[in-house]
Design a protein around this motif. Structure first.
Motif, mmCIF file in Angstrom:
data_model
loop_
_atom_site.group_PDB
_atom_site.id
_atom_site.type_symbol
_atom_site.label_atom_id
_atom_site.label_comp_id
_atom_site.label_asym_id
_atom_site.label_seq_id
_atom_site.Cartn_x
_atom_site.Cartn_y
_atom_site.Cartn_z
ATOM 1 N N TYR A 30 60.481 25.531 21.353
ATOM 2 C CA TYR A 30 59.271 24.843 20.898
ATOM 3 C C TYR A 30 59.165 23.478 21.584
ATOM 4 O O TYR A 30 58.128 23.112 22.133
ATOM 5 C CB TYR A 30 59.300 24.677 19.380
ATOM 6 C CG TYR A 30 58.094 23.942 18.841
ATOM 7 C CD1 TYR A 30 56.892 24.631 18.611
ATOM 8 C CD2 TYR A 30 58.134 22.575 18.581
ATOM 9 C CE1 TYR A 30 55.772 23.955 18.143
ATOM 10 C CE2 TYR A 30 57.023 21.901 18.110
ATOM 11 C CZ TYR A 30 55.842 22.590 17.891
ATOM 12 O OH TYR A 30 54.736 21.933 17.430
ATOM 13 N N ARG A 31 60.296 22.771 21.604
ATOM 14 C CA ARG A 31 60.288 21.437 22.239
ATOM 15 C C ARG A 31 60.050 21.545 23.738
ATOM 16 O O ARG A 31 59.470 20.666 24.352
ATOM 17 C CB ARG A 31 61.605 20.715 21.978
ATOM 18 C CG ARG A 31 61.734 20.378 20.510
ATOM 19 C CD ARG A 31 62.683 19.218 20.273
ATOM 20 N NE ARG A 31 62.977 19.173 18.849
ATOM 21 C CZ ARG A 31 64.125 19.558 18.327
ATOM 22 N NH1 ARG A 31 65.123 19.961 19.098
ATOM 23 N NH2 ARG A 31 64.301 19.511 17.027
ATOM 24 N N GLY A 32 60.499 22.656 24.301
ATOM 25 C CA GLY A 32 60.292 22.848 25.736
ATOM 26 C C GLY A 32 58.894 23.372 26.065
ATOM 27 O O GLY A 32 58.620 23.730 27.214
ATOM 28 N N GLY A 33 58.040 23.462 25.051
ATOM 29 C CA GLY A 33 56.671 23.937 25.282
ATOM 30 C C GLY A 33 56.586 25.433 25.531
ATOM 31 O O GLY A 33 55.596 25.931 26.065
ATOM 32 N N LEU A 34 57.624 26.154 25.159
ATOM 33 C CA LEU A 34 57.629 27.602 25.428
ATOM 34 C C LEU A 34 57.235 28.418 24.208
ATOM 35 O O LEU A 34 57.084 29.622 24.280
ATOM 36 C CB LEU A 34 59.027 28.027 25.908
ATOM 37 C CG LEU A 34 59.455 27.378 27.224
ATOM 38 C CD1 LEU A 34 60.919 27.647 27.514
ATOM 39 C CD2 LEU A 34 58.578 27.898 28.364
ATOM 40 N N TYR A 43 54.406 28.321 20.977
ATOM 41 C CA TYR A 43 53.213 27.635 20.471
ATOM 42 C C TYR A 43 52.558 28.489 19.401
ATOM 43 O O TYR A 43 52.839 29.677 19.274
ATOM 44 C CB TYR A 43 52.226 27.373 21.615
ATOM 45 C CG TYR A 43 51.697 28.631 22.259
ATOM 46 C CD1 TYR A 43 50.486 29.206 21.844
ATOM 47 C CD2 TYR A 43 52.410 29.284 23.263
ATOM 48 C CE1 TYR A 43 50.009 30.373 22.416
ATOM 49 C CE2 TYR A 43 51.931 30.462 23.839
ATOM 50 C CZ TYR A 43 50.744 30.997 23.415
ATOM 51 O OH TYR A 43 50.276 32.163 23.964
ATOM 52 N N TRP A 99 52.464 32.766 15.940
ATOM 53 C CA TRP A 99 53.355 32.051 16.852
ATOM 54 C C TRP A 99 53.614 32.915 18.072
ATOM 55 O O TRP A 99 53.804 34.134 17.947
ATOM 56 C CB TRP A 99 54.678 31.725 16.166
ATOM 57 C CG TRP A 99 54.537 30.668 15.120
ATOM 58 C CD1 TRP A 99 54.285 30.865 13.795
ATOM 59 C CD2 TRP A 99 54.625 29.259 15.324
ATOM 60 N NE1 TRP A 99 54.203 29.664 13.141
ATOM 61 C CE2 TRP A 99 54.411 28.656 14.061
ATOM 62 C CE3 TRP A 99 54.847 28.429 16.429
ATOM 63 C CZ2 TRP A 99 54.428 27.270 13.878
ATOM 64 C CZ3 TRP A 99 54.880 27.064 16.253
ATOM 65 C CH2 TRP A 99 54.662 26.491 14.985
ATOM 66 N N ARG A 109 55.769 31.985 25.307
ATOM 67 C CA ARG A 109 55.116 32.127 26.613
ATOM 68 C C ARG A 109 55.857 33.127 27.474
ATOM 69 O O ARG A 109 57.077 33.068 27.606
ATOM 70 C CB ARG A 109 55.134 30.793 27.350
ATOM 71 C CG ARG A 109 53.944 29.946 27.043
ATOM 72 C CD ARG A 109 53.909 28.682 27.872
ATOM 73 N NE ARG A 109 53.504 27.564 27.016
ATOM 74 C CZ ARG A 109 52.268 27.425 26.531
ATOM 75 N NH1 ARG A 109 51.327 28.299 26.849
ATOM 76 N NH2 ARG A 109 51.974 26.417 25.730
#
Ligand SMILES: [Zn+2]
Ligand SMILES: [Zn+2]
Length: 819
Positions: free
Chosen positions: A156-160, A162, A358, A361
């Motif tokens: 989540y923190r790595g933007g993977l 969402y 949720w 990616r």
């Protein structure tokens, strides 16, 4: 030793003596590690024959690699979460997830799972799996749950990861979103309905144009947001970019041109609905169409369907067809076969519904590159993964509206709705049960609502390689992830377990999860069809083991087919394996008569070990073939060709050792102690039996242990499973001795055939045997045929009168009686 091989006795004895700790992985060992990313099975309680085949392959490799000097880790995990257990709990307890509290329901799931794990473990032990039980893990336990949640936080923190409102595959019966991989396709009978659309607005009156559109889903009329035709379709040039009126609902939709319309299907005009299928989603995005959702999460019609609201999809379809017909808007219907996407679990046709979910990616290129970096056995299965990756239309939906799963560690601020992700020190956490300590960063609010959804179980099991490797997520620790050596798995879960594992490993560690993936096939019934209860062609490994023992089952697994291909279960293979056990037993019984007092020092004293010069030709012949066997079996094991390895071992033991060699050297073995001929035979026989016990150890661990315990009395390692793999002795490879030995064996076989064809007892002496050859060691021929042998070097003329045999080009003359 008893005459008959009794598997209960031998296997029972070694099961009782077995010591788990010899299979424990030692992280501090100097040996190179060989870590296996063992599949964590779903604990159904039934360790079925397909599992058994897969685990046999794994165990063959684990045992072989240990003997080759690797520090092997063969861990075992259990992939607990998911729908099937929920369904089972509802069945057993006559309850439903809506009737009791989530906590109670989860506890019932855990209880059921624990019992099932114990049952399956029993089966794994009985099959002789060399599992490292100190490395067992259970995905429903807190430690693993923390690992899964931690991976969520990192991604989540790595933007993977969402959250988004997006169409997803949805099972209206299970009432949950599901991933592409959970959609199965079935052929079903359907009707193609030809409906009448008219030009909208003013044109409707001006030019009376009727357009026929064929659809299998008239119940989606309310969701129709556009119509499409192929750009080259001359029939519809006049309506492109114009508007049509949707029958019954009377809203207007635009006509688009689109290359992906099939002009051959129906009338060549298609409705675009939100959503009938994946193509609709593509079009919806491409043309930026509105959303008209007419089906809800329980498979009921929504307000959008106006007069049809609250009807089920099926009821609505019926009703709309009747209404269209009554209005003269239904031109005709024709029956067709339709490929329908259904829920993997309950077979209910899935819907595509847009909800807030949720997602992970999916970076297709990264996964494809990683797949190319991994070695695939067999190679062609990589294509299956590649095709799958290419076919994915949207990201991996990881939220499930279910109960038995790892909770998504997220809260929502009650005031402003801002998402709050759990901190690392807070996990594992069930956000429904607890609240975060810090206030909302956006509005300072302190009241939160916990996320009720749980994670897709593949979010747990896609981490098994990292877990086995002990990888800690801690990037600042500077410890990089090292891919583990092997992932063994079935081809049915390439698009799930293999795919998700690669995705997650790349996302979290930037490395491939494993260097090699070994794919196994499925087990088919005796009738050649997939095993299923309805066909009553299933066979339980338990039943086979009770009748014939685990070693026999394992032999079948090895020899039943090449790794990767589907393997047909056949009782005749089991019987053949069972016969081989008895044959080996006979060999061992015979050998131990002569070898029970076997001592190596004799050869040291007599100088045997310096060279093989004192060995008899037939013994050299056996040892050369034995060393070739070591070469071929080693090569097969390195390439996961277990069937080849087992076939070669069988052929050697049965044909070379038992049928030929033992018959040739019997007399020498029964000879006077200390005779060179006898000691030479004992040496060769001992080498053969010991080597066989080692080569057989990965395949038939119980039997091999018994064999080794008898033959290797003075060895350093008392268990064959701690012994070293047999090295090839290059000086024993001797093609001259092989040729000569082959001829000797062939002659003896020919003479025996000669005798039996004429009713002469095999032990009865003949007059004389003349062999027309330059040179040959005749001692063993004389012994085995009880007849004097004369070598005749003048090969151009036959010396005596007798029956002439042609033994592979060598003339052999048999004189029945000497006058
Ligand atoms: Zn379902
Ligand atoms: Zn807030």
């Amino acid at each position: 030793m008893k005459k008959a091989y009794e598997h209960e006795e031998i296997e029972g004895k070694w099961l009782e003596k077995s010591d788990d700790s010899i299979y424990y992985f030692d992280a501090s060992s100097d040996k190179p590690p060989y870590i296996i990313d063992t599949p964590p099975p779903y604990p159904t309680g039934d360790f079925h024959i397909g599992n058994a085949l897969n685990w046999c392959y794994i165990d063959f490799i684990a045992r072989y690699k240990r003997m080759r000097g690797y520090e092997v880790m063969f861990p075992q995990g259990w992939d607990c979460h998911g729908l099937p257990t929920e369904v089972k709990v509802e069945e057993i307890h006559g309850t439903s997830r809506h009737k009791i509290s989530t906590q109670e329901f989860r506890e019932l799931c855990r209880q059921l799972t624990r019992g099932n794990i114990e049952q399956m473990k029993g089966m794994m032990r009985r099959l002789g799996m060399s599992i490292d039980w100190s490395k067992e893990y259970v995905t429903m336990d807190d430690r693993y749950k923390r690992y899964t949640q931690l991976s969520f936080l990192k991604m989540y923190r790595g933007g993977l990861i969402y959250q988004a409102e997006h169409p997803v595959n949805w099972c209206p019966r299970c009432e949950t979103a599901i991933a592409f991989a959970e959609v199965e396709y079935e052929d079903r009978d359907a009707y193609l309905n030809y409906l009448l659309f008219e030009r909208a607005g003013a044109e409707k009156e001006a030019e009376h144009v009727e357009i026929e559109i064929a659809t299998t889903r008239p119940e989606l009329l309310a969701s129709c947001v556009a119509v499409a035709v192929h750009p080259d379709d001359e029939r519809y040039k006049t309506i492109v970019e114009k508007k049509l009126e949707v029958p019954i609902f009377e809203h207007n939709v635009k006509v688009y041109e689109d290359e992906s319309v099939d002009p051959e299907f129906g009338t060549g005009v298609v409705m675009i609905c939100t959503f009938g299928d994946r193509q609709d989603v593509r079009w919806w995005k491409l043309h930026n169409l509105p959303l008209r959702a007419s089906i809800d999460e329980r498979g009921r019609m929504t307000e959008v369907a106006r007069g049809y609201v609250k009807l089920s999809v099926e009821e609505c379809k019926q009703k709309i067809i009747e209404d269209l017909d009554a209005k003269g808007l239904l031109k005709r219907r024709e029956g067709i076969k339709q490929n329908v996407g259904v829920c993997w679990r309950c077979k209910t046709p899935i819907e595509i519904i847009s909800t807030k979910q949720w997602f992970v990616r999916v970076k297709k290129e990264e996964i494809l590159n990683a797949a190319r970096e991994i070695k695939w056995y067999p190679e062609h299965f990589r294509i299956r993964l590649e095709n799958w990756v290419e076919s994915m239309d949207w990201d991996w939906c990881i939220s499930r509206q279910r109960i038995f799963g790892v909770p998504i560690p997220v809260w929502y601020c009650k005031q402003c709705g801002t998402v709050k992700i759990a901190g690392e020190e807070e996990i594992p956490v069930d956000p429904v049960m607890t609240s975060p300590e810090e206030p909302c960063v956006n509005c300072g609010g302190t009241e939160f609502e916990g996320e009720k959804d749980v994670l897709d179980t593949w979010m747990d099991s896609s981490l098994t390689a990292l877990w086995a490797a002990g990888w800690s997520f801690n990037a600042s620790s500077g410890i990089e992830y090292e891919p583990v050596e092997l992932r063994p798995q079935g081809h049915d879960i390439i698009r799930t377990w293999a795919f998700y594992s690669i995705l997650r490993s790349i996302a979290l560690t930037k490395k491939i999860p494993w260097r090699t993936i070994l794919i196994n096939g499925m087990v088919l019934g005796e009738d050649g069809y997939k095993m299923s209860k309805s066909r009553s062609n299933t066979v339980s490994p338990d039943y086979v083991i009770q009748k014939h023992g685990a070693d026999v089952f394992r032999q079948w697994a090895a020899i039943g087919g090449a790794v990767g291909s589907d393997v047909q279960f056949q009782w005749k293979d089991i019987v053949a394996a069972s016969k081989f056990m008895q044959k080996l037993w006979n060999i061992l019984r015979f050998a131990m008569i002569h070898l029970s007092d076997y001592e190596k020092p004799f050869f040291k004293k007599e100088g045997f070990t310096k060279g093989k010069s004192n060995l008899r030709v037939v013994d050299k012949w056996l040892l050369s073939k034995l060393n070739k066997l070591i070469l071929s079996v080693t090569d097969s094991m390195e390439n996961f060709k277990f069937d080849e390895a087992m076939k070669d071992i069988r052929a050697f033991a049965w044909n070379v050792l038992a049928d030929d060699y033992i018959e040739l050297v019997k007399s020498r073995l029964y000879g006077r102690s200390g005779d060179e001929g006898k000691e030479s035979a004992k040496y060769a026989l001992h080498e053969a039996i010991k080597t066989l016990s080692i080569l057989l150890a990965p395949f038939v661990p119980f039997y091999a242990e018994e064999m080794y315990s008898q033959i290797a009395k003075g060895e350093r390692e008392m268990s064959v499973h701690k012994a070293k793999w047999q090295e090839v002795k290059p000086d024993m490879l001797d093609s001259e001795a092989e040729n000569e030995g082959d001829l000797i064996a062939d002659i003896v076989r020919a003479v025996r055939r000669y005798k039996s064809e004429r009713g002469i007892p095999l032990s009865a002496p003949l007059g004389k045997i003349e062999v027309y050859v330059e040179s040959l060691d005749t001692e063993d021929i004389e012994n085995a045929t009880a007849t004097k042998v004369e070598l005749c070097k003048n090969m151009s003329e036959i010396k005596s009168e007798g029956d002439i045999l042609d033994v592979n080009g060598t003339k052999v003359v048999i004189i029945k009686e000497v006058k």
